[in-house]
Write an enzyme that holds these catalytic residues in place. Sequence first.
Site, PDB file in Angstrom:
ATOM      1  N   ASP A 187       0.872  -1.168   0.000  1.00  0.00           N
ATOM      2  CA  ASP A 187       0.000   0.000   0.000  1.00  0.00           C
ATOM      3  C   ASP A 187       0.914   1.224   0.000  1.00  0.00           C
ATOM      4  O   ASP A 187       1.521   1.558   1.007  1.00  0.00           O
ATOM      5  CB  ASP A 187      -0.888  -0.032   1.249  1.00  0.00           C
ATOM      6  CG  ASP A 187      -1.731   1.232   1.399  1.00  0.00           C
ATOM      7  OD1 ASP A 187      -1.681   2.101   0.502  1.00  0.00           O
ATOM      8  OD2 ASP A 187      -2.431   1.346   2.417  1.00  0.00           O
ATOM      9  N   LYS A 190       2.847  11.284  -3.272  1.00  0.00           N
ATOM     10  CA  LYS A 190       1.800  10.643  -4.067  1.00  0.00           C
ATOM     11  C   LYS A 190       0.922  11.682  -4.772  1.00  0.00           C
ATOM     12  O   LYS A 190       0.380  11.438  -5.841  1.00  0.00           O
ATOM     13  CB  LYS A 190       0.954   9.774  -3.146  1.00  0.00           C
ATOM     14  CG  LYS A 190      -0.023   8.846  -3.848  1.00  0.00           C
ATOM     15  CD  LYS A 190      -0.670   7.939  -2.823  1.00  0.00           C
ATOM     16  CE  LYS A 190      -1.688   7.004  -3.436  1.00  0.00           C
ATOM     17  NZ  LYS A 190      -2.254   6.103  -2.416  1.00  0.00           N
ATOM     18  N   GLU A 224      -7.367   0.535  -4.470  1.00  0.00           N
ATOM     19  CA  GLU A 224      -7.374   0.442  -3.007  1.00  0.00           C
ATOM     20  C   GLU A 224      -8.709  -0.048  -2.441  1.00  0.00           C
ATOM     21  O   GLU A 224      -8.717  -0.933  -1.583  1.00  0.00           O
ATOM     22  CB  GLU A 224      -6.973   1.789  -2.395  1.00  0.00           C
ATOM     23  CG  GLU A 224      -5.485   2.066  -2.594  1.00  0.00           C
ATOM     24  CD  GLU A 224      -5.097   3.516  -2.378  1.00  0.00           C
ATOM     25  OE1 GLU A 224      -5.943   4.304  -1.922  1.00  0.00           O
ATOM     26  OE2 GLU A 224      -3.933   3.849  -2.677  1.00  0.00           O
ATOM     27  N   ASP A 229     -13.246   5.127   1.340  1.00  0.00           N
ATOM     28  CA  ASP A 229     -11.799   5.195   1.560  1.00  0.00           C
ATOM     29  C   ASP A 229     -11.335   6.649   1.602  1.00  0.00           C
ATOM     30  O   ASP A 229     -11.165   7.289   0.571  1.00  0.00           O
ATOM     31  CB  ASP A 229     -11.106   4.424   0.432  1.00  0.00           C
ATOM     32  CG  ASP A 229      -9.587   4.462   0.542  1.00  0.00           C
ATOM     33  OD1 ASP A 229      -9.062   5.134   1.443  1.00  0.00           O
ATOM     34  OD2 ASP A 229      -8.932   3.815  -0.286  1.00  0.00           O
TER      35      ASP A 229
END
Lengths: 175, 627
Positions: free
Chosen positions: B25, B87, B186, B210
């Site tokens: 992850d 990211k 994800e 999420d």
Amino acid sequence: MDISQDYFSCYGLSRDYSLDLAGLRQVHRRLQQAHHPDRFVTGSDSEQRRAVQITAYLNQAYATLSKPLTRGLYLLQLQGMDPLAPTNTQMPMDFLLQQIELREALEDMSEAQDPEAKIDAMATKLQCQASLLEGDFEQAYGSSDFERAETAVRKLQFIVKLQQQLDALEGVLLD
Amino acid sequence: MALLQIAEPGQSAKPHQRKLAVGIDLGTTHSLVASVRSGQVETLANSRGEHLMPSVVRYLADELPQVGVKAQAHLVDDAANTVMSVKRLMGRGIEDVKRLGESMPYLFEACEQGMPLINTVSGLKSPVQVSADILRALVQRGESSLGGELVGAVITVPAYFDDAQRQATKDAAQLAGIQVLRLLNEPTAAAVAYGLEHDEQEQGTIAVFDLGGGTFDISILRMEQGVFEVLATGGDSALGGDDFDHEIAEWMRQELQMPTQLDLAQLRFLLRLARWGKELLSDESSAELSFEGWPGDATYADLELTREHMNRLLDPIVSKALRATKRTLRDAKVTVGDIAKIVMVGGSTRSLLVQERVAELFQQPPLTDIDPDRVVALGAARQADVLAGNQSGEELLLLDVLPLSLGLETMGGLVERVIDRNTPIPVARAQEFTTYQDGQTAMAIHVLQGERELVQDGRSLSRFELRGIPAMAAGAAKIRVTFQVDADGLLEVSARELTSGVAASVQVKPSYGLSDGQIADMIKASWTNVEGDRSARSLREQQVDADRLVEAVTIALAEDGERLLTAQEQQGIVHQMEQLVIARNGQDHHAIAKQIEVMAKASDTYAAMRMDDSIKRALAGKAVDQL
């Protein structure tokens, strides 16, 4: 897996308009289980490429056959017809007038007092028309009257387009 | 090549040997690595027992970069060289980064093509390089925990990531020397982590909510008989817990009448204090914020923040996420009442406000049994185990969708959709174009991703130039451009002129990505001395591939070669196989690879015949509803 065969053969189905959706779904699942790229992750490049191609083909086949409109269009294409050709614009006048009315109703809807109820009413109306046209197509196609089948599926395309616009409008209004 | 599948149904050829694979992850604020060990899926800790690795890299002048906790310790005192939340920069251009504004306290160097570079003491670093450094550290942890070399990793990405962001993630893995088994969304990973498919009763629709540090994803999945099918996915690639921190930091700044322009260290101080306060308020009803140690001349009095006030500050951000949730439910054509389970992912779902508002929307409490920080990595590890081939029989299958529509620029700056979002992947679509001038031999094509109607609002993925179109009268040439999206959600474009059959050459200019050449250069730069090892490794890999192919074809021929093929066809395949064995015993891995291609091509038709034959036999005499 031959990805040049037609979509009906791929699922072992005969070229009929009415089909068992649940059965189609099950065969589709099994073929996906066997051919999905996830099954070839540690395989060679060519195996992986082939898995992507086959699965893309299966996804396209399922999408085409599982919806009444695309299934009808596809059946006629298999008959060598081209119902969506840009030159193919002849439609009965009464149908066109009805479409204009529906379209105007749709445009007025965003300013309506109670848009949700109006949207629901129109959705029911469109669904009803779609069912009639699907029945019409099935009968015409079944008796090899492809001209009439073509008219039915082209009308159905108008209805589906309106349904999509109605969905989009609902999205905007309820957001 | 479908031969292998048939020759060995559901079982591996060799005695069962477990392959080491991990799930990663790669998060905005922290990253994790997980694996399946003796049937148990678990996240892997470092030597100090810590599972979460902060996604922070600190670059030093003459040393290797520090990654994780060590780097995090220098966020304030060495802000310019300590990179966090990278990211958010993946697959983004300088314009996007400007929009992120002060949340990115680095010195950026705009680069003509591609992502902005970060100016550090150890030179210019692209976001891909920074991510690769994080991935390398995670793989090292995986290899030392599992005690061996990894065959590969499943790396998770937000479902909402576009092609450029996915490609950047894959590039980072390549740069770090990791074989990517799959880029996995994800939310899909989180649903898998809960293992909901094991329970026969558990058929139904699941929502995965999420809310991470920098991204918000909502996915609606349907689950039946071991198959997870994503119905729709949505969200916001620039909405997350970091926004909570910024909102609170901004409130502090205004409350204390600080100047609008703060330096890097001061900004970091505020953000850290904001996060501390936010976490404290999950348990307490009020937090005392102290400005002791403020990196500047001014002094500020303590500030009190109540949970109630914080909720008011954060409510607009949560509402934005809930609006996206409702939109996605509509896209999936399901209603709130259809949702059987809600899975919570991401540290920001620890916020009581978020949990309350989600429960309110779905009229049931969300699942929170698995640590929301680890759930994605755990799911990725399960999928990595499946993909590496460690499980047999009817296994888990994940069917995902394209998150954002793909389109082309047409006349007048409009976007023409080629593939709609939420279309199941892999998918291939072809579009035909023609020339508009006599004798035209080239054509420019601009590929975009997004839902907007205008080119200027969409995300530019790449510009293609088709060259080598035979000169014809205007409108006579027919150029078919094929878009293919693979199971990782990555796009590949190819083009062919139909009347002449000439394959037009396609020149790809990635709008924000790295070109293959750039990646190759970076890999070379970081691997200067292992060239020899690499070609040795390639040779071994190709030999293994060749052996597998020869074995599969030999078995197949023995089984039904005579029944399905003419003597001549058999002869042809056997001849190519002999050539492959000769190449395999040589030292040239290119030659082996080439002969594998030839061999695969020679046996492709045969493979298809066998597949048809086996399907025919399986389907013989059965009506569709019996299948």
